[in-house]
Enzyme design. Structure first.
Site, PDB file in Angstrom:
ATOM      1  N   LYS A 167       0.755  -1.283   0.028  1.00 31.24           N
ATOM      2  CA  LYS A 167       0.003   0.024   0.085  1.00 31.24           C
ATOM      3  C   LYS A 167       0.736   1.332  -0.182  1.00 31.24           C
ATOM      4  O   LYS A 167       2.038   1.260   0.279  1.00 31.24           O
ATOM      5  CB  LYS A 167      -0.890  -0.093   1.269  1.00 31.24           C
ATOM      6  CG  LYS A 167      -1.859  -1.393   1.088  1.00 31.24           C
ATOM      7  CD  LYS A 167      -2.936  -1.099   2.141  1.00 31.24           C
ATOM      8  CE  LYS A 167      -3.941  -2.323   2.292  1.00 31.24           C
ATOM      9  NZ  LYS A 167      -5.026  -2.040   3.396  1.00 31.24           N
ATOM     10  N   TYR A 187     -12.606  -1.942  -3.408  1.00 27.85           N
ATOM     11  CA  TYR A 187     -13.164  -1.758  -2.105  1.00 27.85           C
ATOM     12  C   TYR A 187     -14.403  -1.754  -2.056  1.00 27.85           C
ATOM     13  O   TYR A 187     -15.167  -1.428  -1.328  1.00 27.85           O
ATOM     14  CB  TYR A 187     -12.240  -1.114  -1.120  1.00 27.85           C
ATOM     15  CG  TYR A 187     -10.874  -1.386  -1.011  1.00 27.85           C
ATOM     16  CD1 TYR A 187     -10.751  -2.395  -0.159  1.00 27.85           C
ATOM     17  CD2 TYR A 187      -9.910  -0.693  -1.314  1.00 27.85           C
ATOM     18  CE1 TYR A 187      -9.477  -2.932   0.293  1.00 27.85           C
ATOM     19  CE2 TYR A 187      -8.451  -1.132  -0.977  1.00 27.85           C
ATOM     20  CZ  TYR A 187      -8.273  -2.190  -0.200  1.00 27.85           C
ATOM     21  OH  TYR A 187      -6.968  -2.522   0.143  1.00 27.85           O
ATOM     22  N   ASN A 205      -2.219   0.141   6.673  1.00 27.95           N
ATOM     23  CA  ASN A 205      -1.532  -0.987   7.276  1.00 27.95           C
ATOM     24  C   ASN A 205      -0.582  -1.878   6.192  1.00 27.95           C
ATOM     25  O   ASN A 205      -0.626  -2.767   6.357  1.00 27.95           O
ATOM     26  CB  ASN A 205      -2.568  -2.045   7.837  1.00 27.95           C
ATOM     27  CG  ASN A 205      -3.887  -2.057   6.812  1.00 27.95           C
ATOM     28  OD1 ASN A 205      -3.851  -2.006   5.651  1.00 27.95           O
ATOM     29  ND2 ASN A 205      -4.891  -3.068   7.363  1.00 27.95           N
ATOM     30  N   HIS A 229      -2.033  -5.374   1.563  1.00 26.79           N
ATOM     31  CA  HIS A 229      -3.477  -6.096   1.381  1.00 26.79           C
ATOM     32  C   HIS A 229      -3.201  -7.404   1.052  1.00 26.79           C
ATOM     33  O   HIS A 229      -2.302  -8.138   0.359  1.00 26.79           O
ATOM     34  CB  HIS A 229      -4.166  -5.382   0.051  1.00 26.79           C
ATOM     35  CG  HIS A 229      -5.344  -6.172  -0.340  1.00 26.79           C
ATOM     36  ND1 HIS A 229      -6.607  -6.319   0.254  1.00 26.79           N
ATOM     37  CD2 HIS A 229      -5.684  -7.227  -1.292  1.00 26.79           C
ATOM     38  CE1 HIS A 229      -7.595  -7.123  -0.357  1.00 26.79           C
ATOM     39  NE2 HIS A 229      -7.033  -7.831  -1.342  1.00 26.79           N
ATOM     40  N   GLU A 237      -9.626 -10.410  -7.667  1.00 26.72           N
ATOM     41  CA  GLU A 237      -8.489  -9.366  -7.441  1.00 26.72           C
ATOM     42  C   GLU A 237      -7.557  -9.520  -8.417  1.00 26.72           C
ATOM     43  O   GLU A 237      -6.929  -8.572  -9.062  1.00 26.72           O
ATOM     44  CB  GLU A 237      -8.309  -9.321  -5.846  1.00 26.72           C
ATOM     45  CG  GLU A 237      -9.302  -8.985  -5.158  1.00 26.72           C
ATOM     46  CD  GLU A 237      -9.003  -9.102  -3.694  1.00 26.72           C
ATOM     47  OE1 GLU A 237      -9.883  -8.691  -2.741  1.00 26.72           O
ATOM     48  OE2 GLU A 237      -7.764  -9.630  -3.355  1.00 26.72           O
TER      49      GLU A 237
HETATM   50  P1  ADP Z   1      -8.197  -6.504   5.700  1.00 30.48           P
HETATM   51  O1  ADP Z   1      -7.240  -5.592   4.731  1.00 30.48           O
HETATM   52  O2  ADP Z   1      -7.230  -7.010   6.792  1.00 30.48           O
HETATM   53  O3  ADP Z   1      -8.881  -7.633   4.927  1.00 30.48           O
HETATM   54  P2  ADP Z   1     -10.568  -5.170   5.824  1.00 30.48           P
HETATM   55  O4  ADP Z   1     -10.989  -6.133   4.626  1.00 30.48           O
HETATM   56  O5  ADP Z   1     -11.648  -5.343   7.056  1.00 30.48           O
HETATM   57  O6  ADP Z   1      -9.227  -5.769   6.172  1.00 30.48           O
HETATM   58  O7  ADP Z   1     -10.511  -3.842   5.576  1.00 30.48           O
HETATM   59  C1  ADP Z   1      -9.828  -3.603   4.341  1.00 30.48           C
HETATM   60  C2  ADP Z   1      -8.948  -2.242   4.697  1.00 30.48           C
HETATM   61  O8  ADP Z   1      -9.765  -1.040   4.997  1.00 30.48           O
HETATM   62  C3  ADP Z   1      -8.030  -2.350   5.801  1.00 30.48           C
HETATM   63  O9  ADP Z   1      -6.819  -3.161   5.228  1.00 30.48           O
HETATM   64  C4  ADP Z   1      -7.612  -1.119   6.032  1.00 30.48           C
HETATM   65  O10 ADP Z   1      -6.909  -0.405   5.119  1.00 30.48           O
HETATM   66  C5  ADP Z   1      -9.272  -0.581   5.937  1.00 30.48           C
HETATM   67  N1  ADP Z   1      -9.645  -0.334   7.180  1.00 30.48           N
HETATM   68  C6  ADP Z   1     -10.185  -1.457   8.072  1.00 30.48           C
HETATM   69  N2  ADP Z   1     -10.782  -1.115   9.102  1.00 30.48           N
HETATM   70  C7  ADP Z   1     -10.624   0.337   9.153  1.00 30.48           C
HETATM   71  C8  ADP Z   1     -10.899   1.174  10.090  1.00 30.48           C
HETATM   72  N3  ADP Z   1     -11.655   0.919  11.371  1.00 30.48           N
HETATM   73  N4  ADP Z   1     -10.409   2.320  10.090  1.00 30.48           N
HETATM   74  C9  ADP Z   1      -9.785   2.763   8.948  1.00 30.48           C
HETATM   75  N5  ADP Z   1      -9.685   1.753   7.853  1.00 30.48           N
HETATM   76  C10 ADP Z   1      -9.731   0.787   8.293  1.00 30.48           C
HETATM   77 MG    MG Z   2     -10.173  -7.762   3.386  1.00 27.52          MG
END
Ligand code: ADP
Ligand code: MG
Length: 140
Positions: free
Chosen positions: A11, A51, A114, A117, A128
């Site tokens: 990212k 997303y 974070n 992905h 994807e």
């Molecule tokens: P993951 O990437 O671990 O699969 P999710 O699919 O739940 O997580 O969420 C997609 C992305 O959205 C996350 O990787 C993160 O970048 C963002 N995200 C998720 N939860 C939050 C939150 N509470 N606040 C801000 N950004 C979030």
């Molecule tokens: Mg996810």
């Protein structure tokens, strides 16, 4: 390829911090083969499309803005049990909850920014992979 691939993105936060090489090394060391890779930047529209499943979530706007804010590395990774094993390698969504030694523990700064992905199912991994790559760009 179904069942043994996953899609990752390094990212914008991790790219800006200079961690492309470190993250690719962790991916290689964990036994994943790179079958497709590109350095690219998502438009807001494309990030929104990627997303789409999170459209109703309160963080959707922030997520789309962040993911289109700078270049990313997108890659298709191949390994037995790729989706599950890669989720283990990256760690929990929130780096504060990510296990020691995971990519997010090392390189993520917040739940939103974070670092990486990882696909959440074999079905989504294929969707994807096809979102980012043409068939001619994947070399299994
Ligand atoms: P993951 O990437 O671990 O699969 P999710 O699919 O739940 O997580 O969420 C997609 C992305 O959205 C996350 O990787 C993160 O970048 C963002 N995200 C998720 N939860 C939050 C939150 N509470 N606040 C801000 N950004 C979030
Ligand atoms: Mg996810």
């Amino acid at each position: 390829m179904a069942g043994n691939i996953t899609l990752t993105m390094i990212k914008p936060d991790a790219v800006k911090a200079g961690n492309i090489g470190n993250i690719l090394q962790m991916i290689n060391n964990a036994g994943f083969k790179i079958v497709a890779m590109k350095y690219t930047q998502l438009s807001e529209a494309k990030a929104g499309e990627f997303y789409e499943v999170h459209k109703e979530r309160p963080f959707y706007g922030e997520l789309v803005g962040f993911m289109s804010s700078g270049p990313i590395v997108a890659a298709v990774l191949q390994k037995d049990n790729a989706v599950e094993d890669f989720r283990k390698l990256i760690g929990a969504t929130n780096p504060a909850e990510a296990a020691e030694g995971t990519i997010r523990k090392k390189y993520a700064t917040s739940i939103g920014e974070n670092a990486v992905h990882g696909s959440d199912s074999d079905e989504n991994a294929l969707i994807e992979a096809n979102f980012h790559f043409a068939a001619t760009e994947m070399h299994a």
